[in-house]
Design a protein around this motif. Structure first.
Motif, mmCIF file in Angstrom:
data_model
loop_
_atom_site.group_PDB
_atom_site.id
_atom_site.type_symbol
_atom_site.label_atom_id
_atom_site.label_comp_id
_atom_site.label_asym_id
_atom_site.label_seq_id
_atom_site.Cartn_x
_atom_site.Cartn_y
_atom_site.Cartn_z
ATOM 1 N N GLY A 125 0.772 -1.217 0.167
ATOM 2 C CA GLY A 125 -0.052 -0.072 0.020
ATOM 3 C C GLY A 125 0.802 1.219 0.006
ATOM 4 N N THR A 126 1.973 1.127 0.337
ATOM 5 C CA THR A 126 3.046 2.320 0.484
ATOM 6 C C THR A 126 4.367 2.045 -0.147
ATOM 7 O OG1 THR A 126 3.782 1.917 2.665
ATOM 8 C CG2 THR A 126 1.831 3.447 2.319
ATOM 9 N N PRO A 127 4.416 1.717 -1.445
ATOM 10 C CA PRO A 127 5.595 1.054 -2.091
ATOM 11 C C PRO A 127 6.852 2.013 -2.019
ATOM 12 C CG PRO A 127 3.886 1.666 -3.666
ATOM 13 C CD PRO A 127 3.202 1.954 -2.437
ATOM 14 N N HIS A 128 6.510 3.333 -1.907
ATOM 15 C CA HIS A 128 7.897 4.101 -1.784
ATOM 16 C C HIS A 128 8.265 4.384 -0.298
ATOM 17 C CE1 HIS A 128 7.296 4.747 -5.994
ATOM 18 N NE2 HIS A 128 6.067 5.184 -5.863
ATOM 19 N N ARG A 129 7.707 3.657 0.578
ATOM 20 C CA ARG A 129 8.141 3.880 1.855
ATOM 21 C C ARG A 129 8.836 2.778 2.388
ATOM 22 N NH1 ARG A 129 8.864 3.273 7.573
ATOM 23 N NH2 ARG A 129 7.707 4.534 8.649
ATOM 24 N N GLN A 130 10.055 2.657 2.501
ATOM 25 C CA GLN A 130 10.923 1.510 2.822
ATOM 26 C C GLN A 130 10.840 1.642 4.537
ATOM 27 O OE1 GLN A 130 14.808 1.109 1.145
ATOM 28 N NE2 GLN A 130 15.813 0.120 3.423
ATOM 29 N N THR A 131 10.399 0.251 5.312
ATOM 30 C CA THR A 131 10.263 0.375 6.454
ATOM 31 C C THR A 131 11.360 0.185 7.614
ATOM 32 O OG1 THR A 131 9.486 -2.103 6.358
ATOM 33 C CG2 THR A 131 7.784 -0.714 6.002
ATOM 34 N N HIS A 132 12.469 -0.341 6.954
ATOM 35 C CA HIS A 132 13.522 -0.576 7.736
ATOM 36 C C HIS A 132 14.810 -0.071 6.965
ATOM 37 C CE1 HIS A 132 10.846 -3.331 9.116
ATOM 38 N NE2 HIS A 132 11.415 -3.153 10.339
ATOM 39 N N LEU A 133 15.683 0.448 7.714
ATOM 40 C CA LEU A 133 17.197 0.380 7.331
ATOM 41 C C LEU A 133 17.856 -0.581 7.408
ATOM 42 C CD1 LEU A 133 19.826 3.545 8.164
ATOM 43 C CD2 LEU A 133 20.259 0.793 8.732
ATOM 44 N N ILE A 134 18.515 -1.413 6.438
ATOM 45 C CA ILE A 134 18.821 -2.478 6.454
ATOM 46 C C ILE A 134 20.225 -2.769 6.094
ATOM 47 C CG2 ILE A 134 18.839 -4.905 5.225
ATOM 48 C CD1 ILE A 134 15.979 -4.047 4.743
ATOM 49 N N MET A 135 21.192 -3.357 6.962
ATOM 50 C CA MET A 135 22.841 -3.576 6.454
ATOM 51 C C MET A 135 23.093 -5.142 6.483
ATOM 52 S SD MET A 135 24.213 -0.679 6.182
ATOM 53 C CE MET A 135 25.641 -1.418 6.123
ATOM 54 N N ASP A 136 23.607 -5.422 5.432
ATOM 55 C CA ASP A 136 23.866 -6.869 5.095
ATOM 56 C C ASP A 136 25.444 -7.112 5.395
ATOM 57 O OD1 ASP A 136 24.162 -9.346 4.027
ATOM 58 O OD2 ASP A 136 23.254 -8.994 2.120
ATOM 59 N N LEU A 137 26.000 -7.848 6.036
ATOM 60 C CA LEU A 137 27.286 -7.970 6.332
ATOM 61 C C LEU A 137 27.749 -9.315 5.911
ATOM 62 C CD1 LEU A 137 27.490 -5.305 7.631
ATOM 63 C CD2 LEU A 137 25.674 -6.596 8.895
ATOM 64 N N ASP A 138 28.672 -9.407 4.825
ATOM 65 C CA ASP A 138 29.160 -10.609 4.084
ATOM 66 C C ASP A 138 30.778 -10.855 4.400
ATOM 67 O OD1 ASP A 138 26.884 -11.326 2.819
ATOM 68 O OD2 ASP A 138 27.030 -10.120 1.368
ATOM 69 N N PRO A 139 31.138 -11.903 4.838
ATOM 70 C CA PRO A 139 32.524 -12.334 5.092
ATOM 71 C C PRO A 139 33.106 -12.714 3.645
ATOM 72 C CG PRO A 139 31.023 -14.151 5.533
ATOM 73 C CD PRO A 139 30.207 -13.114 5.478
ATOM 74 N N PRO A 140 34.573 -12.219 3.619
ATOM 75 C CA PRO A 140 35.077 -12.620 2.560
ATOM 76 C C PRO A 140 35.168 -14.010 1.939
ATOM 77 C CG PRO A 140 36.580 -12.089 4.006
ATOM 78 C CD PRO A 140 35.301 -11.897 4.776
ATOM 79 N N ASP A 141 35.447 -14.172 0.673
ATOM 80 C CA ASP A 141 35.635 -15.500 0.275
ATOM 81 C C ASP A 141 36.525 -16.277 0.934
ATOM 82 O OD1 ASP A 141 33.931 -15.137 -1.784
ATOM 83 O OD2 ASP A 141 35.241 -14.624 -3.315
ATOM 84 N N GLY A 142 36.089 -17.348 1.711
ATOM 85 C CA GLY A 142 37.059 -18.245 2.470
ATOM 86 C C GLY A 142 36.921 -17.699 3.849
#
Length: 326
Positions: A125-142
């Protein structure tokens, strides 16, 4: 006269026909389709709140085929599946998404071998309203899970410096997600800017071990602070299974638990028993917060990672061509 192979007994739940339940979900899953359906059924009270009213993309894995992400509902979808229509600017067409609003819908998707559940970052209903600030933390290869945990703690420290706090969960793969619920009606570009600023501040705390470099070859063994989960992106929902050996799930944790676990501790076979009657994602989520103006202002000075990477990629390709031609 041969009678042929006996037909498999038909099963159903809540009026949803279920088939081939004793087949392995995918190679190396170590679990059957029945295990998947049982998990979705048992977890529906926890899954539905994080999926409700959000355009839903799922990742399916059919027998003998590669996994694929399904956004647009197929024509054979039952009429009772709740849905919403979204205009896709990239393909210039309307896409009909499911809404994961009820148990029957989850059961139907489970029977369709939909393993992963990736809701939109905004409500239908509110497609332009992001509900959360999100951070994705990825370890390096290996790199190990402990590096993703390091990244999450750096993000937590950066958020605290702006008077904000978030909830944390395993991604269900190798990484960690941090979610900060947002109050008010922040502009999409301001949310994206704030995420870039959080990542930049976290990087400055420990530049020897963390990086915001979007181009993989520029990360040099550091944990990647991914601030690009904004706008039309999706992210694996809390409690969503993942297509990995053992079928791990994205699992909510307390900040003090991160050093005591590995992503493989939480699977469709173990998560229900660990949770018992709890819902740590709901109970651990802080109250909605107003974006810090300083984060927004700083973030608008930081180039958008994907755009910057695209230009840098073109520059490097051009340099390689010139070098090979010299």
């Amino acid at each position: 006269m041969s009678r042929g192979k006996a037909a498999e007994p038909k099963e159903e739940r809540d009026g949803v026909p279920l088939t081939n339940l004793d087949q392995e979900i995918f190679p190396d899953a170590g679990a059957t389709k029945r295990d998947l359906v049982d998990y979705l059924d048992a977890m529906s009270d926890r899954l539905i709140p994080v999926l409700r009213d959000r355009p839903l993309s799922v990742i399916r894995v059919l027998r003998g085929q590669d996994q694929f992400m399904q956004k647009n509902l197929p024509k054979y979808t039952p009429d009772w599946i709740p849905r919403t229509t979204v205009w896709a600017e990239a393909s210039h067409r309307e896409v009909t998404y499911a809404l994961g609003n009820d148990r029957r819908t989850l059961l139907w998707f489970g029977n369709q071998r939909a393993v992963e559940y990736h809701p939109a970052l905004a409500l239908a209903g509110t497609p332009h309203r992001q509900t959360h600030l999100i951070m994705d933390l990825d370890p390096p290869d290996g790199g190990g899970f402990e590096l993703a945990v390091l990244g999450a703690r750096l993000v937590r420290e950066a958020l605290a410096g702006a008077g904000m706090t978030g909830a944390v969960k395993t991604s269900g793969s190798k990484g960690v997600h941090v979610f900060v619920p947002l109050a008010g009606d922040p502009a999409p570009e301001d949310v994206a800017a704030a995420q870039r600023a959080v990542a930049a501040r976290a990087e400055r705390i420990d530049p020897e071990r963390a990086t915001t470099a979007f181009i993989r070859e520029d990360r040099h063994g550091k944990v990647f602070l991914d601030a690009t989960r904004a706008g039309g992106a999706t992210v694996a929902a809390a409690y969503s299974p993942r297509i990995r050996p053992g079928v791990p799930v994205s699992f909510p944790l307390g900040w003090d638990e991160l050093d005591e676990v590995t992503p493989g501790d939480f699977t469709i076979r173990t998560a229900i028993e660990i949770l018992k009657d709890g819902d740590p994602w709901a109970s651990g989520m802080p109250a909605p917060q107003t974006l810090d103006p300083g984060l927004i202002a700083e973030g608008h000075t930081i180039p958008v990672a994907r755009v910057q990477a695209m230009h840098e990629g073109k520059r490097r390709a051009r340099a390689r061509r010139e070098e090979s031609g010299s």
